[in-house]
Write a protein that holds these residues in place. Structure first.
Motif, mmCIF file in Angstrom:
data_model
loop_
_atom_site.group_PDB
_atom_site.id
_atom_site.type_symbol
_atom_site.label_atom_id
_atom_site.label_comp_id
_atom_site.label_asym_id
_atom_site.label_seq_id
_atom_site.Cartn_x
_atom_site.Cartn_y
_atom_site.Cartn_z
ATOM 1 N N UNK A 143 -24.048 -9.837 -3.769
ATOM 2 C CA UNK A 143 -23.347 -8.902 -2.889
ATOM 3 C C UNK A 143 -23.288 -9.454 -1.466
ATOM 4 N N UNK A 144 -22.108 -9.404 -0.869
ATOM 5 C CA UNK A 144 -21.954 -9.775 0.534
ATOM 6 C C UNK A 144 -21.600 -11.224 0.784
ATOM 7 N N UNK A 145 -21.656 -12.074 -0.230
ATOM 8 C CA UNK A 145 -21.259 -13.477 -0.018
ATOM 9 C C UNK A 145 -19.776 -13.626 -0.343
ATOM 10 N N UNK A 146 -19.238 -14.812 -0.118
ATOM 11 C CA UNK A 146 -17.802 -15.039 -0.270
ATOM 12 C C UNK A 146 -17.324 -14.775 -1.695
ATOM 13 N N UNK A 147 -16.072 -14.364 -1.806
ATOM 14 C CA UNK A 147 -15.413 -14.229 -3.101
ATOM 15 C C UNK A 147 -14.762 -15.574 -3.458
ATOM 16 N N UNK A 148 -14.372 -15.761 -4.735
ATOM 17 C CA UNK A 148 -13.748 -17.023 -5.143
ATOM 18 C C UNK A 148 -12.555 -17.393 -4.273
ATOM 19 N N UNK A 149 -12.518 -18.654 -3.871
ATOM 20 C CA UNK A 149 -11.422 -19.166 -3.066
ATOM 21 C C UNK A 149 -11.591 -18.976 -1.577
ATOM 22 N N UNK A 150 -12.539 -18.142 -1.173
ATOM 23 C CA UNK A 150 -12.706 -17.835 0.246
ATOM 24 C C UNK A 150 -13.553 -18.895 0.935
ATOM 25 N N UNK A 151 -13.417 -18.946 2.264
ATOM 26 C CA UNK A 151 -14.311 -19.783 3.071
ATOM 27 C C UNK A 151 -15.724 -19.212 2.950
ATOM 28 N N UNK A 152 -16.692 -20.085 2.719
ATOM 29 C CA UNK A 152 -18.072 -19.644 2.537
ATOM 30 C C UNK A 152 -18.584 -20.056 1.175
ATOM 31 N N UNK A 153 -19.496 -19.266 0.635
ATOM 32 C CA UNK A 153 -20.211 -19.651 -0.580
ATOM 33 C C UNK A 153 -20.131 -18.537 -1.622
ATOM 34 N N UNK A 154 -19.343 -18.759 -2.654
ATOM 35 C CA UNK A 154 -19.254 -17.830 -3.773
ATOM 36 C C UNK A 154 -20.455 -18.092 -4.679
ATOM 37 N N UNK A 155 -21.506 -17.286 -4.539
ATOM 38 C CA UNK A 155 -22.776 -17.525 -5.237
ATOM 39 C C UNK A 155 -22.923 -16.584 -6.425
ATOM 40 N N UNK A 156 -23.359 -17.151 -7.555
ATOM 41 C CA UNK A 156 -23.434 -16.422 -8.815
ATOM 42 C C UNK A 156 -24.779 -16.681 -9.487
ATOM 43 N N UNK A 157 -25.365 -15.630 -10.058
ATOM 44 C CA UNK A 157 -26.627 -15.756 -10.796
ATOM 45 C C UNK A 157 -26.401 -15.428 -12.261
ATOM 46 N N UNK A 158 -27.265 -15.985 -13.115
ATOM 47 C CA UNK A 158 -27.191 -15.692 -14.546
ATOM 48 C C UNK A 158 -28.453 -16.129 -15.259
ATOM 49 N N UNK A 159 -28.691 -15.540 -16.419
ATOM 50 C CA UNK A 159 -29.867 -15.889 -17.207
ATOM 51 C C UNK A 159 -29.705 -17.276 -17.832
ATOM 52 N N UNK A 160 -30.842 -17.957 -17.948
ATOM 53 C CA UNK A 160 -30.860 -19.248 -18.637
ATOM 54 C C UNK A 160 -31.314 -19.097 -20.087
#
Length: 270
Positions: A143-160
């Motif tokens: 929440x609060x970080x860049x969306x895809x394609x935007x300036x900044x960092x589109x950060x995503x988490x997921x289970x391994x």
């Protein structure tokens, strides 16, 4: 004439040692309290081991079955129609960007990673809440970080591991590998591909949140138009949350879904 005992039918011979009569009259040895307790503990340990084994099977296998089924249903409901079977022309100018969803759990796109196989396609939702996103939908946008394609960092988490394990193979990504994101909102006629290329990976402890800063690992630095990043985070090592495995990628191109399919998906490694 005298008779032997064996010859006189009225005289009973003494039962042989160890006969059934004698054995029947013997008292059974009493078990000590310690012996009883040891037997009880052993039986409880066997039951606990069986329960642990069943729990591991449920966690490692059944949660995957349920989560993948649910993630497939979510993708179907996203309304991502098949794109033209041709390689669209990649765009490298400023990309269109969808507004960040307002609610945790809102699904806004999907992710495909050729390195993970031709059938890898997972939904992305807003938030990283375990119960509402990571354990059900799969991939969660911080929440609060860049969306895809935007300036900044589109950060995503997921289970391994477990719950569909969408980032199970994250450590196999290599420099130059494609991570393809598709963002779709039919109500806004928005359907765009974004192709990111892996630049590096690292292993950090959970408190090192600078990995998802607008410019990765440079907290406080203002991103430039060239800083359009994607960061994947997953627990490390397997079956542990002691560390995080982090992969960074940078936006390489984008295109409207109506114009075709990224060539990175057409030639996916299988």
């Amino acid at each position: 004439m005298s008779e032997t005992l064996e010859q006189n039918p009225w005289v009973r011979s003494a039962p042989p040692t160890g006969s059934a009569d004698t054995r029947g009259r013997r008292r059974r040895p009493q078990r000590s309290i310690a012996s009883v307790l040891l037997t009880l503990v052993a039986e409880l340990l066997i039951l606990a081991g069986a329960g642990t084994g069943l729990y591991v099977i449920w966690t490692a296998w059944w949660t995957d079955v349920v989560a993948v089924r649910e993630q497939t249903r979510i993708l179907d409901g996203l309304g991502q129609s098949e794109t033209p079977d041709r390689a669209g022309v990649p765009q490298r100018g400023p990309a269109p960007v969808l507004e960040e969803p307002g609610e945790v759990g809102d699904v806004f796109g999907s992710m495909q990673i050729p390195r993970f196989g031709h059938d890898y396609d997972r939904p992305i939702a807003e938030g990283t809440d375990r119960a509402r996103v990571l354990n059900t939908i799969g991939l969660g946008h911080y929440v609060g970080v860049a969306m895809p394609g935007a300036v900044g960092n589109f950060a995503v988490a997921g289970h391994r591991v477990t719950y569909g394990k969408p980032l199970n193979q994250v450590a196999e990504l290599k420099t130059g590998d494609a991570v393809v994101v598709r963002v779709t909102d039919r109500s806004k006629d928005f359907d765009v591909w974004y192709v990111y290329k892996v630049t590096d990976s690292q292993i950090v402890t959970p408190e090192h949140t600078e990995t998802i800063a607008p410019v990765p690992n440079q907290p406080g630095v203002e991103p430039t138009p060239e800083d359009r990043w994607l960061t994947l985070t997953a627990c490390h090592p397997m079956w542990s949350a002691a560390e995080r495995y982090v992969v960074h990628a940078k936006l390489d191109s984008w295109m409207q879904a109506a114009d075709g399919t990224p060539k990175e998906l057409q030639g996916a490694e299988q």
